[in-house]
Write an enzyme that holds these catalytic residues in place. Structure first.
Site, PDB file in Angstrom:
ATOM      1  N   GLU A   1      10.702  -6.653   1.548  1.00  0.00           N
ATOM      2  CA  GLU A   1       9.859  -7.409   2.479  1.00  0.00           C
ATOM      3  C   GLU A   1      10.612  -8.672   2.865  1.00  0.00           C
ATOM      4  OE1 GLU A   1       6.936  -7.180   4.224  1.00  0.00           O
ATOM      5  OE2 GLU A   1       7.470  -9.197   4.884  1.00  0.00           O
TER       6      GLU A   1
ATOM      7  N   CYS B   1       0.772   0.759  13.176  1.00  0.00           N
ATOM      8  CA  CYS B   1      -0.690   0.862  13.293  1.00  0.00           C
ATOM      9  C   CYS B   1      -1.085   0.381  14.688  1.00  0.00           C
ATOM     10  CB  CYS B   1      -1.383   0.079  12.192  1.00  0.00           C
ATOM     11  SG  CYS B   1      -0.996  -1.669  12.184  1.00  0.00           S
TER      12      CYS B   1
ATOM     13  N   GLY C   1       0.833  -1.211   0.000  1.00  0.00           N
ATOM     14  CA  GLY C   1       0.000   0.000   0.000  1.00  0.00           C
ATOM     15  C   GLY C   1       0.859   1.249   0.000  1.00  0.00           C
TER      16      GLY C   1
ATOM     17  N   ASP D   1       7.717   1.152   8.035  1.00  0.00           N
ATOM     18  CA  ASP D   1       6.330   0.881   8.478  1.00  0.00           C
ATOM     19  C   ASP D   1       6.410  -0.451   9.229  1.00  0.00           C
ATOM     20  OD1 ASP D   1       3.569   1.373   8.619  1.00  0.00           O
ATOM     21  OD2 ASP D   1       3.194   0.045   6.922  1.00  0.00           O
TER      22      ASP D   1
HETATM   23  N1  SAM Z   1       4.006  -1.062   4.546  1.00  0.00           N
HETATM   24  C1  SAM Z   1       3.076  -2.136   4.264  1.00  0.00           C
HETATM   25  C2  SAM Z   1       1.927  -1.590   3.469  1.00  0.00           C
HETATM   26  O1  SAM Z   1       1.632  -0.402   3.567  1.00  0.00           O
HETATM   27  O2  SAM Z   1       1.317  -2.360   2.706  1.00  0.00           O
HETATM   28  C3  SAM Z   1       2.645  -2.839   5.541  1.00  0.00           C
HETATM   29  C4  SAM Z   1       3.800  -3.359   6.327  1.00  0.00           C
HETATM   30  S1  SAM Z   1       3.369  -4.294   7.748  1.00  0.00           S
HETATM   31  C5  SAM Z   1       2.832  -3.082   8.844  1.00  0.00           C
HETATM   32  C6  SAM Z   1       4.927  -4.727   8.377  1.00  0.00           C
HETATM   33  C7  SAM Z   1       5.731  -5.678   7.536  1.00  0.00           C
HETATM   34  O3  SAM Z   1       6.974  -5.922   8.202  1.00  0.00           O
HETATM   35  C8  SAM Z   1       5.094  -7.043   7.323  1.00  0.00           C
HETATM   36  O4  SAM Z   1       4.938  -7.287   5.954  1.00  0.00           O
HETATM   37  C9  SAM Z   1       6.065  -8.024   7.954  1.00  0.00           C
HETATM   38  O5  SAM Z   1       6.208  -9.228   7.222  1.00  0.00           O
HETATM   39  C10 SAM Z   1       7.370  -7.250   7.950  1.00  0.00           C
HETATM   40  N2  SAM Z   1       8.314  -7.712   9.001  1.00  0.00           N
HETATM   41  C11 SAM Z   1       8.068  -8.510  10.048  1.00  0.00           C
HETATM   42  N3  SAM Z   1       9.191  -8.731  10.767  1.00  0.00           N
HETATM   43  C12 SAM Z   1      10.170  -8.066  10.140  1.00  0.00           C
HETATM   44  C13 SAM Z   1      11.566  -7.935  10.372  1.00  0.00           C
HETATM   45  N4  SAM Z   1      12.164  -8.513  11.411  1.00  0.00           N
HETATM   46  N5  SAM Z   1      12.279  -7.195   9.514  1.00  0.00           N
HETATM   47  C14 SAM Z   1      11.674  -6.591   8.470  1.00  0.00           C
HETATM   48  N6  SAM Z   1      10.366  -6.678   8.207  1.00  0.00           N
HETATM   49  C15 SAM Z   1       9.625  -7.406   9.012  1.00  0.00           C
END
Ligand code: SAM
Length: 428
Positions: free
Chosen positions: A133, A231, A114, A178
């Site tokens: 990602e 969020c 997004g 994010d």
């Molecule tokens: N920015 C995205 C959007 O707007 O569509 C949403 C991101 S979501 C809040 C957070 C993301 O961080 C997830 O896709 C998750 O898989 C990833 N994540 C989880 N652990 C992580 C890590 N240790 N390092 C980097 N990314 C990670």
């Protein structure tokens, strides 16, 4: 809805007299919104053809509209990449980041895309977006969304933040973190998030976020800006996180923070902090070497002459050893990590013929295409389900679209358009 008691007492303490309104917001449905993809259509044009009623503007994003539909995302305009369904408060962090055309931008936690596609709109095809990602399955979805929205100047990569930090020291003008979080702002949309919540989850997320932020800090150039967003509402993951980051990174100044809550009426909730790096250097990464392949380029040029018209596709063409050809944005760096998409995939040369890629069709405009088959809404539904279409355009490749908006490729063979819309993306 069953909200965890500990969460409620924390929120009561935080919100004071606003708490009853906050609690009341859980009795109302989530606010729905979409963001117009200005890489494919202007806001004004979208307003005229929108498949659902636009009932208001998202205050912080000019391309964002509140909608009355519950099922945005299943119509042909969605498949054509004209819009992205995104809850309104999730549009805030990129607006705060303030991306300009030509910049190098990193979206470190980018799936499903997004905010990455919002950044791509702000870049407007100029500059570079690295959308990372760390989860492979989610990275594939990110990559598909980048393709659907017709983004040409992005790479979708699948790496740990620490690995990227080694590859791109002080490289980016703007970075979005994010971060993965305890998701307290998701409870209304996703009751499962409420079931999963615990104080230990909040602590665990805060620990992970700290590591991710530390990596992000290394990749920002002097004078560059970073937005950290979640969020969730817990202070440990938000203000507390930023406070401890500034203490350990005195080269950063905090410019602004903002919280959005569901009871304010425009989304599920968000925290975002804007930081600037005031000291450091400006790193460089080797440019991706353009690999020329004369025969393949000739085949693409022959194909283009028949297939494309108007503006030339800008950028360098590079051909990989397996024959896949890409159009690279200016200054595309060597990535050196697992990459699911980079630049614009043009197609593949098998030594005899050139076969165009779906990404090429998804990224061009009707006015750039000589061989365009415009379908009605009903016919588009058939195409998106993988059916063949009858039409007597001359044999060869064509772009198939809903009205004037490309959906994918077809190949005309004696009055039948064979369906080349990718199987994995088809409508069920
Ligand atoms: N920015 C995205 C959007 O707007 O569509 C949403 C991101 S979501 C809040 C957070 C993301 O961080 C997830 O896709 C998750 O898989 C990833 N994540 C989880 N652990 C992580 C890590 N240790 N390092 C980097 N990314 C990670």
């Amino acid at each position: 809805m069953n909200l965890p008691q500990e969460f409620l007492s924390r929120m009561k303490e935080r919100l004071g007299e606003e708490f009853p309104a906050f609690l009341q917001s859980y009795q109302t449905p989530p606010v729905k919104a979409i963001r117009v993809n200005t890489l494919k259509i202007s806001r004004e044009e979208f307003q005229k053809i929108s498949p659902f009623t636009l009932i208001g503007n998202v205050p912080w994003e000019a391309n964002g509209y509140l909608i009355d539909a519950t099922k945005a995302g299943s119509d042909a305009y969605h498949f054509a990449g004209l819009y992205y369904s995104q809850e309104p408060s999730a549009m805030f962090p990129v607006s705060l980041l303030g991306v300009s055309e030509g910049e190098r931008v990193l979206d470190l936690c980018a799936a499903p895309g997004g905010k990455a596609t919002q950044i791509a709109c702000a870049l407007n095809g100029k500059g570079i977006l690295i959308a990372n990602e760390h989860d492979y399955t989610r990275c594939r979805i990110l990559s598909e969304n980048i393709e659907r929205l017709g983004v040409r100047n992005a790479a979708a990569v699948n790496a740990e933040p620490s690995v990227l930090a080694e590859r791109f020291p002080e490289y980016f003008d703007k970075i979005l973190v994010d971060a993965p979080c305890s998701g307290e702002g998701m409870f209304r949309k996703d009751p499962f998030a409420a079931e999963q919540w615990s104080p230990a989850l909040v602590r665990g997320c805060a620990y992970k976020q700290k590591e991710i932020l530390t990596c992000a800090a290394q990749m920002l150039r002097k004078g560059g800006r970073l937005v950290y967003s979640t969020c969730t509402f817990s202070a440990e993951e938000n203000e507390g996180q930023i406070e401890s980051f500034i203490k350990s990174h005195p080269e950063f100044v905090l410019l602004q923070t903002r919280r959005l809550y569901p009871h304010e009426g425009c989304g599920e909730g968000q925290f975002a902090a804007l930081l600037e790096k005031t000291e450091g250097g400006e790193g460089e990464v080797k440019r991706f070497p353009v690999k020329r392949a004369v025969q393949a380029e000739r085949a693409f040029s022959d194909f283009s002459e028949e297939f494309l018209q108007g503006d030339r596709l800008e950028g360098d063409i590079t051909t990989l050893s397996d024959g896949r050809m890409y159009l690279l944005p200016a200054d595309m760096p060597v990535l050196g990590v697992r990459t699911l998409r980079f630049g614009l995939e043009l197609g593949v040369w098998d030594g005899k013929t050139f076969k165009p890629a779906h990404a090429l069709a998804a990224s061009i405009k009707r006015s750039q295409c000589n061989r365009f088959l415009s379908l009605s809404r009903e016919e588009s539904e058939k195409y998106l389900r993988g059916e063949t279409i009858g039409n007597d355009i001359p044999n060869g490749w064509c772009v198939v679209g809903i009205e004037r908006f490309p959906l994918g490729l077809g190949k005309a063979v004696n009055g039948i358009i064979k369906n080349h819309f990718p199987k994995g993306l088809r409508k069920r």
